[in-house]
Design an enzyme around this catalytic site. Sequence first.
Site, PDB file in Angstrom:
ATOM      1  N   ASP A 105       0.761  -1.234  -0.140  1.00  0.00           N
ATOM      2  CA  ASP A 105      -0.075  -0.037  -0.004  1.00  0.00           C
ATOM      3  C   ASP A 105       0.868   1.221   0.203  1.00  0.00           C
ATOM      4  OD1 ASP A 105      -1.973  -1.696   0.140  1.00  0.00           O
ATOM      5  OD2 ASP A 105      -2.833  -0.690   2.021  1.00  0.00           O
ATOM      6  N   HIS A 160      -5.491   9.667  -0.381  1.00  0.00           N
ATOM      7  CA  HIS A 160      -5.138   8.782   0.995  1.00  0.00           C
ATOM      8  C   HIS A 160      -6.168   9.423   1.961  1.00  0.00           C
ATOM      9  CE1 HIS A 160      -3.925   6.200   3.929  1.00  0.00           C
ATOM     10  NE2 HIS A 160      -3.459   5.338   3.074  1.00  0.00           N
ATOM     11  N   HIS A 257       3.813  -2.573   3.149  1.00  0.00           N
ATOM     12  CA  HIS A 257       3.664  -1.184   2.738  1.00  0.00           C
ATOM     13  C   HIS A 257       4.949  -0.991   1.937  1.00  0.00           C
ATOM     14  CE1 HIS A 257       0.751  -0.915   5.758  1.00  0.00           C
ATOM     15  NE2 HIS A 257       0.087  -0.176   5.122  1.00  0.00           N
TER      16      HIS A 257
END
Length: 746
Positions: A105, A160, A257
């Site tokens: 992500d 985001h 991530h």
Amino acid sequence: MNSPAPRGRYDRSKRAARKRKQSRSRLRLPMRYLLPSTLLVALLVMLMLRGYVHNEFQADHRVRPPAPTSQVPKEVLGGGPVIDARAGVPRTLRIPDNRIVLTFDDGPDPVWTPKVLDKLKEYDAHAVFFVAGNMAARHPDLVRRMVDEGHEIGLHTFGHPDLSYQTSERIDRELSQNQLALAGAAGIRSSLFRPPYSSFSYAMDNKSWPVTEYIGGRGYLTVVNDTDSEDWKRPGVRAIVERATPKDGEGAIVLLHDSGGDRSQTVAALDLLLPDLKKKGYTFTRLTTALDAPSAHTPVTGFALWKGKAFVSAVAVSERITGVLVVGLAVIGVLVLARFGLMLLLSFAHARKVRRKGFRWGDPLMRPVSVLVPAYNERECIEATVRSLVASDHPIEVIVIDDGSTDGTAGLVEAMRLPRVRVVRQQNAGKPAALNNGIRHARYDIVVMMDGDTVFEPSTVRELVQPFADPRVGAVAGNAKVGNRDSLIGAWQHIEYVMGFNLDRRMYDVLGCMPTIPGAVGAFRREALERVGGMSEDTLAEDTDVTMALHRDGWRVVYAENARAWTEAPESVQQLWSQRYRWSYGTMQAIWKHRRAVIERGPSGRFGRVGLPFVSLFMVVAPLLAPLIDVFLLYGLVFGPTAKTVAAWFGVLVVQAVCAAYAFRLDKERMVHLISLPLQQILYRQLMYVVLLQSWITALTGGRLRWQKLRRTGAVEAPGGTSTRTPQRAAAGSGGGNGTGRRPHA
């Protein structure tokens, strides 16, 4: 015989022609502002775009706390990590055993994403990257690499935000902008979506579920996870590996991530996790491959593709421009501070030298000198100018060179019948020609030059000629001061003259590279002028041109701070533009004309390697970069950090204020005018920037700049407090000169 046209028809025809001419002038006038304004607008747009893609424009960092789950279907709460709400009836999917979908992500990140991709390639593993649109737009090469190496791309919104706080319009914009970035970066669209701040399907609640339903209705497959590595906590490599490993051969979607901070532990964990799970029989695959579903990627073509490419290209340009601007800001910051520091240090040294007890240039110089007054249509000012010269406490002759005036300037001077004042008439030929003509008529070996709209104090000539007691001195610059300083523009120019010009001249005097003898108040040794060929018409700044020529010929050029002259500065923005445009362009012409001094030897080379770089840097380059201070002030106020930005801007202002206050103290000026300094820095600096930019454009395009005639009012206060404009002349009308003694001529 034809009868003449009626008078009324003739007058109407003239009025119509005049209106057409004025209309064309109004149409042409804005063209001088067009390119600078376009550049400023483009710069602003690029900065706004940069702020948008860096999530500084509409950042929303709120994260909603858990809410009740009464509205969430039980199939979702107890189902798998893939939620399909596209058909209206939600269903969930799980990853088959012995298959793992690694998901990353928040990227792509220029530091960590390439390292993650390298590890995946090393172990022949594929993954799904849920990219943020603002990151994808800034690093499209990494998105292309993901696609080229067989990975799958999903959407993670553009900026985001927690979508449970957002309106449907904002959600649509986040998705469309994310897709736009993907189209521009890799030429694809994706049907996979992961909400920011999501976790497991059983964590869906009454706030997040409506968002999932809405996004499903837009055709997206929502992907959460069922195995969280918690690498965002940076718990250590072993802990990440342990938490990312499924139990008993179960399939899993693992959350990792590749952006959002230091991901070195994530990269190191991949070195252990990938080979370890492979030994256990796991396959690392794309999500759609694991589900035996069609690819999530759809090629983008046509207008949508070009729109995406244009967006990504614009972002790239904005990033590069911002980088250049940051470097430029650093450069201008160093230059500004260095210049101010140098000015203060050298001005202090200059003040100590000239005020040192017993300092003299030599024996007092009392022999007569010639004062030249070039004039073109200076009826408003010429009487006060000549009377101030006659009141001089130094023996002089005054020569008024009438450059083809049409307002009776010459006749007015002759009618005054003042002793030691002569009028020389010539056809209009320009200021340099008028001055050269005056030199030919001058009786004495020291020549003082001034403008026809300038007023001298009684002691000005005496103070101006004393340095000629030193036989090495070829020219002396006087102290030009603004007389009409009561208006806002006049006050700004007053600050500029005292701080920007006279403080500079003290610095240049100490360095021995005075760039300009001001046309309003300067003196020359006649021998020096004759050796350099007199006043040249090669540039529009003949005063700068001749000063540089004198330096190259080996003469000293010094500054006489007590030789004060009062001049009328432009009172309107249009007049100020015309004057400064000519000054800037003429200075650039003079620098170019004397460029060979850089490689020459002797006095010419010394000036070329000291004077020319200083003039180029501080008078041509630095002012062009100075508005960056204000540009980043606006950027910081809009995008932040506001407090640091304002503090930095005021820090620069304080440094300028200190320099200005010191300059005012040296010139014995009242400090009250410094009240307008902050406003001057915001507005006046921008005008000077546009003027200088236009001068650069004119020079680079090979354009020729014509002289601009400035209208004078004759309202300058003489040292004794008497206005230079008499009631009789005020009633006679305008017709003021341009302060240069020159008008346009073919």
